[in-house]
Write an enzyme that holds these catalytic residues in place. Structure first.
Site, PDB file in Angstrom:
ATOM      1  N   ILE A 192      45.013  33.719  34.625  1.00  0.00           N
ATOM      2  CA  ILE A 192      43.835  32.856  34.533  1.00  0.00           C
ATOM      3  C   ILE A 192      42.770  33.460  33.619  1.00  0.00           C
ATOM      4  O   ILE A 192      41.602  33.127  33.708  1.00  0.00           O
ATOM      5  CB  ILE A 192      43.260  32.573  35.927  1.00  0.00           C
ATOM      6  CG1 ILE A 192      42.898  33.861  36.665  1.00  0.00           C
ATOM      7  CG2 ILE A 192      44.243  31.760  36.753  1.00  0.00           C
ATOM      8  CD1 ILE A 192      42.237  33.636  38.016  1.00  0.00           C
ATOM      9  N   LEU A 200      45.030  50.089  35.716  1.00  0.00           N
ATOM     10  CA  LEU A 200      46.187  49.888  34.844  1.00  0.00           C
ATOM     11  C   LEU A 200      45.801  49.828  33.378  1.00  0.00           C
ATOM     12  O   LEU A 200      46.518  50.334  32.517  1.00  0.00           O
ATOM     13  CB  LEU A 200      46.915  48.599  35.239  1.00  0.00           C
ATOM     14  CG  LEU A 200      47.515  48.571  36.653  1.00  0.00           C
ATOM     15  CD1 LEU A 200      48.073  47.189  36.959  1.00  0.00           C
ATOM     16  CD2 LEU A 200      48.602  49.628  36.801  1.00  0.00           C
ATOM     17  N   ASN A 201      44.686  49.187  33.096  1.00  0.00           N
ATOM     18  CA  ASN A 201      44.238  49.029  31.710  1.00  0.00           C
ATOM     19  C   ASN A 201      42.712  49.062  31.705  1.00  0.00           C
ATOM     20  O   ASN A 201      42.073  48.064  32.050  1.00  0.00           O
ATOM     21  CB  ASN A 201      44.751  47.700  31.138  1.00  0.00           C
ATOM     22  CG  ASN A 201      44.428  47.528  29.659  1.00  0.00           C
ATOM     23  OD1 ASN A 201      43.415  48.011  29.169  1.00  0.00           O
ATOM     24  ND2 ASN A 201      45.291  46.819  28.951  1.00  0.00           N
ATOM     25  N   PRO A 202      42.097  50.172  31.345  1.00  0.00           N
ATOM     26  CA  PRO A 202      40.635  50.270  31.399  1.00  0.00           C
ATOM     27  C   PRO A 202      39.911  49.201  30.583  1.00  0.00           C
ATOM     28  O   PRO A 202      38.797  48.808  30.927  1.00  0.00           O
ATOM     29  CB  PRO A 202      40.362  51.674  30.832  1.00  0.00           C
ATOM     30  CG  PRO A 202      41.623  52.433  31.077  1.00  0.00           C
ATOM     31  CD  PRO A 202      42.733  51.435  30.925  1.00  0.00           C
ATOM     32  N   GLN A 243      37.029  42.526  33.470  1.00  0.00           N
ATOM     33  CA  GLN A 243      36.976  41.859  34.764  1.00  0.00           C
ATOM     34  C   GLN A 243      35.670  42.145  35.489  1.00  0.00           C
ATOM     35  O   GLN A 243      35.061  41.250  36.077  1.00  0.00           O
ATOM     36  CB  GLN A 243      38.160  42.299  35.619  1.00  0.00           C
ATOM     37  CG  GLN A 243      39.466  41.654  35.232  1.00  0.00           C
ATOM     38  CD  GLN A 243      39.367  40.136  35.319  1.00  0.00           C
ATOM     39  OE1 GLN A 243      39.300  39.577  36.408  1.00  0.00           O
ATOM     40  NE2 GLN A 243      39.336  39.470  34.188  1.00  0.00           N
ATOM     41  N   ARG A 287      44.171  52.931  41.170  1.00  0.00           N
ATOM     42  CA  ARG A 287      44.637  53.169  39.805  1.00  0.00           C
ATOM     43  C   ARG A 287      44.198  52.034  38.891  1.00  0.00           C
ATOM     44  O   ARG A 287      44.343  50.858  39.231  1.00  0.00           O
ATOM     45  CB  ARG A 287      46.158  53.276  39.812  1.00  0.00           C
ATOM     46  CG  ARG A 287      46.783  53.700  38.499  1.00  0.00           C
ATOM     47  CD  ARG A 287      48.305  53.650  38.636  1.00  0.00           C
ATOM     48  NE  ARG A 287      48.979  54.274  37.519  1.00  0.00           N
ATOM     49  CZ  ARG A 287      50.292  54.200  37.307  1.00  0.00           C
ATOM     50  NH1 ARG A 287      51.053  53.527  38.164  1.00  0.00           N
ATOM     51  NH2 ARG A 287      50.849  54.795  36.270  1.00  0.00           N
ATOM     52  N   GLY A 339      39.493  41.527  40.145  1.00  0.00           N
ATOM     53  CA  GLY A 339      38.957  40.231  39.747  1.00  0.00           C
ATOM     54  C   GLY A 339      37.686  39.824  40.454  1.00  0.00           C
ATOM     55  O   GLY A 339      36.871  39.096  39.901  1.00  0.00           O
ATOM     56  N   GLU A 340      37.481  40.311  41.684  1.00  0.00           N
ATOM     57  CA  GLU A 340      36.365  39.794  42.468  1.00  0.00           C
ATOM     58  C   GLU A 340      35.310  40.828  42.856  1.00  0.00           C
ATOM     59  O   GLU A 340      34.170  40.481  43.150  1.00  0.00           O
ATOM     60  CB  GLU A 340      36.922  39.109  43.726  1.00  0.00           C
ATOM     61  CG  GLU A 340      37.544  37.770  43.376  1.00  0.00           C
ATOM     62  CD  GLU A 340      38.599  37.304  44.365  1.00  0.00           C
ATOM     63  OE1 GLU A 340      38.452  36.189  44.888  1.00  0.00           O
ATOM     64  OE2 GLU A 340      39.570  38.029  44.589  1.00  0.00           O
ATOM     65  N   THR A 389      40.942  45.875  29.841  1.00  0.00           N
ATOM     66  CA  THR A 389      40.918  44.580  30.531  1.00  0.00           C
ATOM     67  C   THR A 389      40.227  44.701  31.886  1.00  0.00           C
ATOM     68  O   THR A 389      39.605  43.750  32.353  1.00  0.00           O
ATOM     69  CB  THR A 389      42.343  44.030  30.707  1.00  0.00           C
ATOM     70  OG1 THR A 389      43.141  44.980  31.420  1.00  0.00           O
ATOM     71  CG2 THR A 389      42.991  43.755  29.363  1.00  0.00           C
TER      72      THR A 389
END
Length: 755
Positions: free
Chosen positions: A476, A641-643, A649, A639, A715-716, A645
């Site tokens: 999304i 995963l991708n600083p 967020q 952890r 995400g939140e 992205t």
């Protein structure tokens, strides 16, 4: 078997700031969304929205619309296909208890803006024009949309939505509050908000012939849409293929199938041709929204700041046909150490559509009350707000007594305060000023569930060294494509360019809707497991080769790098992917695995993401204009995963919080029972000029209990606590405590100095 040994390619992808793999497609327009797919003989549907909040349709005249050249059909409750709603009691994957809304079902009007007709035409403009010619007469009934006026009819929902039951009380909150010398007892409220993603809700139904359809839907779970269609229209799964490869934002509005889906499928099946239905921005205000909630919060402490009692009572609004529920009060029971806690949560029905999950449902609402009350308490104690929180730091989940799987909130407080410069804060309200602007510093805590859901993924490695992974989850805009690609690439030691991630297709392995910040943990774990199975099979082939340099090796002592398997102790001993697969006489290796949350972990531990938010505001003393000039958000989320992205967020969540604190408000005209500011011009979301410096810190946190990849989801958590931190900063700047968000100029100017 020799290949150049390029150490530059050996760096792992997971944990590195990789660019989005779908980024180019999105910025060039190659990515297509639900309303951008076409088909031969495509017809267009336009929804006619109802004009009253409650009552019934007395008559509906479609003759003028039908007379317009190019109009194919006008569907109403009087002529819709009777095969629809074969399964009356069907509820979609995330529906609350009750009876889901059924478009064009009968003459009853349940809320303002309800769809009362669908005009289908050869062209979208023709459909829209013809829709304006549909004439509906109503028999109105008295409606009530003001939650405050129906609070006396509040009730405990007879059926509790999973995970939404208020925690059991502990101690004696009434006695503790009565005996404590320092108290706060106030009411808090946040305006109703609408999700309003950039992409409008739309469904394109492609008629494939023979009763088969392909559906392009704006949805956060394609298999939820597929299940909805099969149950409602009596179709088999083989006849319904749902795709949603790209979603232009949703924030929870795409968790449930919305009414345009029903209308588009209904029309396509009846007309036996492809149909698209896209809602207007105005119509985006006719369904799901963050609910209204009346919150009474009482909190008390000893003079040294030790909490003695917390009482949190909430009444939330719901529709007349479903009992929508949120976890609003739970945070007050678990966030801080306190021996005496009591919470209640009730519902009251309003003549509106059912509210819906909206980014961290319940948490920003409940935490605004709790974190505002904590801030108020700190001033009454004469104690630093951060020190008050540290004084009452919870080492376990106070709500159920379980230890946390991991919790680095102390570190988040420390790192956030240091980066923000909190120690330089003058604690006195209205004490910091520059020119005509008052400067305020506020802070708050954030907390959100770290969840994992059962998910299945497939991994397919081909002899050309390419890997494809797929699961039916959605992306999304959060970066799901990218993190799945990173996980898969690392598992087989491949460059990301060799990996393709597939999501958003009902034919892919099972996945729940993407929500609750569980997609990375759930889909990521499933991909991780599937790729590990491929690894093991590939390694088995490598060991079985004649004269294999890995014949006596164990997989744990082998590194998968640069398309080959090599001994960690001696990289010159290796086998390539191609050679191993040739030895196994295969040109592809495929595995499908399911990741499920550990039942033991769920029983023994509490799993949450935590954050510490520090906010600076500047308030024009004469005009009351508020600017959020600086925010530091320190997040402990396991952890990362991708600083790159991940940071995006948190930035998005913080901006969401700025909107909640200062601008966003769906304004209901209770006389009409209708939201009036139903457009971007009058529903004010933060824009670039409203967003200044946002500094995101990811706190190092080792997580080894929730899932194999050690992630918690992001995400939140970015929105939780942000509005409270801003409101607290506004008080520090002005000495005015606004307890009803958003803090608009008029609300601020009419307030007397508080505390």
């Amino acid at each position: 078997m020799f290949q150049p040994h390029d150490t530059a390619l050996h760096q792992p992808h997971v944990g590195a700031p990789r660019n989005r793999v779908d980024g180019r497609a999105k910025v060039t327009g190659a990515a297509r969304y639900a309303a951008e797919y076409t088909a031969p003989d495509l017809a267009y549907g336009h929804v006619v929205s109802g004009a009253i909040a409650k009552g019934r349709i007395r008559s509906i005249d479609i003759s003028a619309a039908m007379a317009v050249p190019g109009v194919v059909q006008v569907f109403t409750h009087e002529n819709r296909p009777r095969t629809a709603w074969r399964s009356k009691a069907y509820q979609d994957e995330v529906a609350p208890p009750g009876t889901p809304f059924r478009p064009l079902y009968d003459e009853k009007i349940l809320y303002s803006g309800q769809p009362v007709a669908l005009v289908v035409a050869e062209d979208s403009e023709i459909a829209r024009y013809a829709a304006s010619l549909v004439r509906v007469t109503y028999e109105e009934e008295k409606h009530e949309t003001d939650l405050a006026k129906v609070r006396a009819q509040a009730y405990k929902p007879p059926k509790t939505r999973s995970g939404m039951a208020p925690p059991a009380p502990r101690g004696d909150a009434e006695a503790g509050f009565g005996a404590a010398p320092v108290k706060v007892d106030e009411s808090y409220r946040i305006a109703i908000e609408h999700h309003n993603p950039m992409e409008l809700h739309a469904s394109t139904v492609v008629w494939e012939g023979g009763g088969r359809i392909t559906v392009y839907d704006k949805i956060q779970g394609v298999q939820n849409t597929q299940s909805y269609i099969t149950h409602v229209f009596g179709l088999s799964k083989d006849d319904v293929h749902v795709k949603s490869p790209f979603v232009g934002g949703a924030f929870g509005s795409g968790l449930r199938p919305q009414y345009q889906l029903f209308l588009a499928v209904m029309a396509a099946l009846e007309l036996k041709r492809s149909v698209r239905v896209m809602l207007t921005r105005d119509q985006m205000f006719t369904f799901t929204y963050r609910p209204d909630a009346l919150q009474d919060m009482a909190i008390a402490a000893n003079p040294d700041g030790e909490l003695q009692a917390i009482r949190h009572d909430v009444i939330g609004n719901t529709s007349t046909f479903e009992d929508y529920q949120e976890s609003i009060v739970s945070w007050s029971a678990m966030m801080y150490h306190c021996d005496n806690v009591a919470t209640t949560y009730k519902l009251a029905q309003t003549d509106t559509y059912t509210p819906g999950d909206m980014r961290a449902p319940g948490a920003p609402t409940g935490m605004f009350a709790l974190e505002s009350a904590m801030d108020e308490l700190s001033y009454r104690l004469g104690m630093d707000p951060l020190q008050l929180r540290l004084k009452n730091y919870a080492e376990i989940n106070e709500g159920d007594g379980k230890p946390f799987t991991s919790k680095e909130l102390r570190a988040a407080y420390q790192l956030g305060a240091e980066r923000f410069g909190w120690a330089r804060r003058n604690p006195k309200p209205r004490s910091m000023k520059e020119g005509r602007e008052l400067i305020g510093w506020g802070m708050a805590s954030g907390m959100w569930e770290a969840q994992m859901q059962k998910t299945t993924a497939r991994a397919t490695l081909t002899i050309d060294g390419k890997l494809e992974v797929g699961t039916a989850t959605a992306d999304i805009g959060t970066g799901t494509y990218t993190i799945l690609t990173q996980i898969a690439a690392d598992a087989l030691g491949l460059p990301m360019e060799k990996v393709t991630a597939l999501v958003g297709d009902s034919k892919l392995p099972f996945s729940p809707v993407e929500g609750g910040s569980w997609a990375a943990a759930s889909a990521g774990t499933a991909v991780h497991l599937a790729c590990n199975t491929v690894r093991e099979q590939l390694f088995k082939y490598a060991r079985g080769m004649d004269g294999s340099p890995l014949a006596n090796a164990e997989i744990g002592r082998v590194a998968f790098r640069n398309g080959r398997m090599e001994l960690i102790s001696d990289p010159s001993r290796f086998v390539t992917i191609q050679d191993a697969m040739r030895a196994g006489a295969v040109d592809r290796i495929e595995a499908e695995e399911t990741g499920s949350p550990s039942r033991i972990t769920q029983l023994r531990y509490a799993a949450y993401t935590h954050s510490a938010i520090f906010a600076e505001v500047r308030v024009d003393e004469e005009l009351g204009r508020i600017r959020v000039t600086r925010i530091v958000d320190a997040v402990a989320a396991g952890r990362i995963l991708n600083p790159k992205t991940a940071r995006s967020q948190i930035l998005g969540g913080v901006v969401f919080g700025i909107g909640m604190a200062l601008t966003e408000e769906s304004m209901m005209d209770h006389h009409l029972g209708r939201f009036m500011n139903h457009n971007y011009a009058e529903y004010h979301i933060p824009v670039n000029a409203d967003v200044h410096d946002i500094d995101v810190i990811f706190v190092e946190e080792h997580e080894d209990k929730i899932n194999p990849i050690g992630v918690k989801g992001l995400g939140e958590i970015g929105i939780v606590g942000t509005a409270a931190a801003i409101a607290n900063a506004v008080f520090h700047a002005t000495g005015k405590r606004v307890r009803h968000l958003p803090i608009t100029v008029d609300r601020l100017l009419e307030m007397e100095d508080a505390d």
